[in-house]
Design an enzyme around this catalytic site. Structure first.
Site, PDB file in Angstrom:
ATOM      1  N   SER A   1      -3.676 -66.220   7.548  1.00 34.54           N
ATOM      2  CA  SER A   1      -2.888 -65.977   6.300  1.00 34.54           C
ATOM      3  C   SER A   1      -3.784 -65.985   5.101  1.00 34.54           C
ATOM      4  O   SER A   1      -4.278 -67.286   5.004  1.00 34.54           O
ATOM      5  CB  SER A   1      -1.622 -66.514   6.263  1.00 34.54           C
TER       6      SER A   1
ATOM      7  N   VAL B   1      -8.238 -72.589   3.968  1.00 36.56           N
ATOM      8  CA  VAL B   1      -9.200 -72.059   4.694  1.00 36.56           C
ATOM      9  C   VAL B   1      -9.238 -70.528   4.689  1.00 36.56           C
ATOM     10  O   VAL B   1     -10.604 -70.084   4.462  1.00 36.56           O
ATOM     11  CB  VAL B   1      -9.108 -72.693   6.155  1.00 36.56           C
ATOM     12  N   CYS B   2      -8.281 -69.843   4.858  1.00 32.22           N
ATOM     13  CA  CYS B   2      -8.367 -68.468   4.967  1.00 32.22           C
ATOM     14  C   CYS B   2      -9.086 -67.822   3.571  1.00 32.22           C
ATOM     15  O   CYS B   2      -9.657 -66.973   3.536  1.00 32.22           O
ATOM     16  CB  CYS B   2      -6.927 -67.847   5.360  1.00 32.22           C
ATOM     17  N   ASP B   3      -8.302 -68.341   2.489  1.00 29.68           N
ATOM     18  CA  ASP B   3      -8.986 -68.094   1.141  1.00 29.68           C
ATOM     19  C   ASP B   3     -10.373 -68.285   1.004  1.00 29.68           C
ATOM     20  O   ASP B   3     -11.133 -67.424   0.599  1.00 29.68           O
ATOM     21  CB  ASP B   3      -8.089 -68.949   0.108  1.00 29.68           C
TER      22      ASP B   3
ATOM     23  N   THR C   1     -12.472 -65.855   3.109  1.00 27.17           N
ATOM     24  CA  THR C   1     -12.533 -64.489   2.678  1.00 27.17           C
ATOM     25  C   THR C   1     -13.425 -64.586   1.338  1.00 27.17           C
ATOM     26  O   THR C   1     -14.223 -63.517   1.184  1.00 27.17           O
ATOM     27  CB  THR C   1     -11.005 -64.013   2.431  1.00 27.17           C
TER      28      THR C   1
END
Length: 167
Positions: A54, A59-61, A64
């Site tokens: 998500s 970590v996803c932020d 990306t």
């Protein structure tokens, strides 16, 4: 089915894993609530596919944002796709707030087509497990990283190097 963990707790991944040398499995993902895309929409391009659970997590932020920076350096032969099950309008909101302009966000919320085709659908959460795929212009898988722990960062340098070798 493969195994992975979230903070040390086991997760079940559904679908088929892919290996280097495999023909990339096709998928159907949403750009918005009605527009769908598939692998063929990126024919002739080198594809770096960054899979995140998500966009609204740390970590996803970071993942990306990192690939957004790298996308500029990789040039027009390369398309960087970020795939999650976030709704397309949530992805667009997040990208606008984060200033993300160099990666294409795609959603697997509707069919879980990508998650099943690439073996990253987390059965317990119906999210996608963090992973990286590099697919050449002829749709052959050239690099794969399946992370064992959902909260770990991928090997950014290795993924980018795999792309550079194809340029």
């Amino acid at each position: 089915m493969a195994q992975a963990t979230f903070k040390g707790n086991p997760l079940t991944l559904a679908g088929n894993t892919v290996k280097v040398g495999d023909k990339a499995p096709d998928f159907t993902l949403n750009k918005d609530l009605v527009t769908e895309v598939s692998l063929k929409d990126y024919t002739g391009k080198i594809k770096l596919i960054s899979v995140v659970p998500s966009l609204d997590t740390g970590v996803c932020d970071a993942q990306t944002r990192r690939f957004n920076e790298e996308a500029v350096k990789l040039g027009d032969q390369v398309v960087v796709l970020t795939v999650s099950v976030d709704l397309p309008f949530a992805q667009a909101r997040w990208c606008g707030a984060a200033g993300i302009e160099n990666v294409i966000t795609l959603s697997d919320y509707k069919k879980h087509s990508f998650g099943k085709a690439y073996g990253v659908l987390i059965e317990e959460f119906h999210l996608l497990m963090r992973s990286i795929f590099v697919i050449d212009a002829n749709d052959t898988v050239q690099y794969v990283e399946y992370l064992g722990e959902m909260t770990d960062h991928p090997n950014y340098e290795a993924a980018v190097e795999a792309v550079r070798k194809l340029i």
